[in-house]
Motif scaffolding. Structure first.
Motif, mmCIF file in Angstrom:
data_model
loop_
_atom_site.group_PDB
_atom_site.id
_atom_site.type_symbol
_atom_site.label_atom_id
_atom_site.label_comp_id
_atom_site.label_asym_id
_atom_site.label_seq_id
_atom_site.Cartn_x
_atom_site.Cartn_y
_atom_site.Cartn_z
ATOM 1 N N VAL A 389 -14.531 61.834 6.302
ATOM 2 C CA VAL A 389 -14.423 60.673 7.372
ATOM 3 C C VAL A 389 -13.223 60.491 8.198
ATOM 4 C CG1 VAL A 389 -16.505 59.860 8.775
ATOM 5 C CG2 VAL A 389 -14.725 58.406 7.478
ATOM 6 N N GLU A 393 -11.586 56.348 10.939
ATOM 7 C CA GLU A 393 -12.955 56.015 11.213
ATOM 8 C C GLU A 393 -13.304 54.810 10.091
ATOM 9 O OE1 GLU A 393 -14.469 59.504 13.493
ATOM 10 O OE2 GLU A 393 -13.891 59.974 11.771
ATOM 11 N N SER A 401 -18.281 53.592 13.673
ATOM 12 C CA SER A 401 -18.093 55.102 14.068
ATOM 13 C C SER A 401 -18.442 56.612 13.979
ATOM 14 C CB SER A 401 -16.287 55.582 13.072
ATOM 15 O OG SER A 401 -17.030 55.670 11.508
ATOM 16 N N GLU A 402 -19.984 56.367 13.470
ATOM 17 C CA GLU A 402 -21.067 57.294 12.998
ATOM 18 C C GLU A 402 -22.150 56.078 13.743
ATOM 19 O OE1 GLU A 402 -20.753 59.647 12.132
ATOM 20 O OE2 GLU A 402 -19.767 60.327 9.983
#
Length: 430
Positions: A389, A393, A401-402
């Motif tokens: 990432v 992130e 972020s995910e």
């Protein structure tokens, strides 16, 4: 189906459930060992990876591992299209039991990816690991493979399950590089403590319990009660590893580090996995005790060399996996070797260096194969989609972020602005 075969089928199914439940232990262990901002991500990817492994192993992996073929790979049995043997436990039960082992191996591999890999990497690498990496070594040792023909002793998978996962984790952590803030410019490490030590302790206890399906279940039968002996050696080793690790870290640092005690338990369980059916109880204590100390030394050694391994996969499953595999070549008892019917007695029983040599060959072959194939897969993925990432992130945390939400929303407030907008650098990290 005869009564005895029915009992065997129920026994193996029960053990499959115990080993699958080890995934819950890995959830707690890995989540507790990482930081709060990544907790939901680390926990969730465990369920994701099990799902990927289940489908890939059903479609291709089981056939490559156990199907008829040659000494290198199985060439039939895809989608479980294998003839039914009325004298064996049902194929579906066998598949679920073997799937539970693959899932553990993959969970180990994820230690090298923790807190910095993209979620998509888990899906792609998990599928390829289950199809291309695990089955090859599995076939060599447990199928009609060349290491099986040489008499390699690996009763429940110190090499097949644990060493493979650890080598993949090592390759991943080297290719990804350390987490932000783990090392200073002069190479000295910083402590990035996990957020919940209670989780890690509970996780290890669950994994220890699951190991009673892992090793005793590998007898594949309830007849004659031999599974009880295997359970005994497994438990003795784990207890010894716990204590030797605690003593070792106390001598090295002056503190009774709980994390290292837990590593000692796991390392001992890893080590005894190959030899649990081949060695006497006293030898199990020695094997587990040595593994516990080795795990502590290895963990500090890897860190000094700049290897950032948040879950200690390389030391606990790699170093201990090598030691456990070699240990049968030293401690394998003639009476137990005769009972199991694989290989020969160890060095201490007059077997010379033959069995030890076979064990060392198996370790070397598995290590090289997994390292090369893992590197090639990850190198291609790095060029094609990237493995890691972004820095922003990673600092934000993979939960947000995910996945768009923290695992602990009441403790961690999301940064200002909508997800995806540039964030101000606060200079702090959860």
């Amino acid at each position: 189906m005869a009564v005895s075969l029915s009992v065997d089928a129920v026994w193996v199914m029960l053990c499959a459930i115990l080993v699958i439940f080890m995934q819950a232990g890995f959830v707690l262990l890995e989540t507790g060992s990482t930081r709060m901002k990544n907790a939901g991500h680390v926990a969730g990817k465990q369920l994701l990876s099990f799902s990927v492994a289940a489908l890939a192993f059903w479609a291709v992996g089981y056939g490559f591992t156990f199907g008829e073929g040659n000494t290198w790979i199985g060439l039939e049995g895809f989608f479980l299209k294998l003839p039914t043997d009325p004298k064996s436990i049902p194929l579906e039960v066998s598949f679920l039991f073997q799937l539970s082992f693959v899932a553990v191996s993959l969970a180990i591999a994820w230690g090298g990816f923790a807190e910095r890999a993209k979620l998509s990497v888990y899906v792609i690498f998990g599928a390829l690991y289950t199809v291309l990496i695990y089955p090859a070594v599995g076939h060599w040792v447990w199928g009609a493979g060349w290491l099986h023909e040489l008499g390699k002793q690996d009763f429940a998978g110190s090499t097949v399950v644990h060493l493979q996962g650890a080598v993949a984790a090592f390759v991943a952590t080297v290719m990804l590089g350390p987490r932000i803030g783990k090392f200073n410019k002069n190479g000295t490490p910083n402590l990035l403590p996990g957020h919940n030590q209670v989780y890690t302790v509970l996780g290890v206890l669950i994994i220890w319990l699951g190991w009673f399906g892992f090793n005793p279940g590998s007898t594949l039968t309830a007849k004659d009660g031999f599974f009880g002996f295997v359970a005994l050696t497994t438990n003795l080793a784990a207890a010894a590893g716990s204590l030797t690790a605690l003593v070792t870290v106390r001598v090295m640092t002056g503190k009774a580090d709980v994390t290292m005690m837990l590593n000692g338990v796991l390392a001992a369980l890893v080590a005894i996995t190959a030899s649990c059916a081949f060695v006497e109880p006293w030898a199990a204590v020695v094997i587990g005790g040595v593994a516990g100390s080795l795990a502590v030394f290895a963990a500090y050694s890897f860190e000094r060399k700049g290897i950032d391994d948040p879950i200690y996969a390389c030391s606990v499953h790699g170093v201990a996996g090598i030691w456990g595999t070699l240990s049968t070549g030293i401690f394998a008892s003639p009476r137990l070797v005769e009972k199991v019917g694989i290989g020969g007695p160890g060095l201490l029983y007059g077997g010379g260096l033959k069995q030890l040599g076979v064990q060392a060959l198996g370790v070397t072959a598995a290590l090289l194969y997994v390292a090369v194939v893992s590197f090639v897969i990850l190198w291609v993925m790095k060029k094609a989609i990237g493995l890691r990432v972004t820095e922003e992130e990673e600092v934000m945390g993979l939960d947000l972020s995910e996945h768009g939400a923290y695992g602990y929303p009441e403790q961690l407030q999301p940064p200002k602005g909508a997800i995806g907008e540039p964030l101000a650098d606060t200079g702090t990290e959860s």
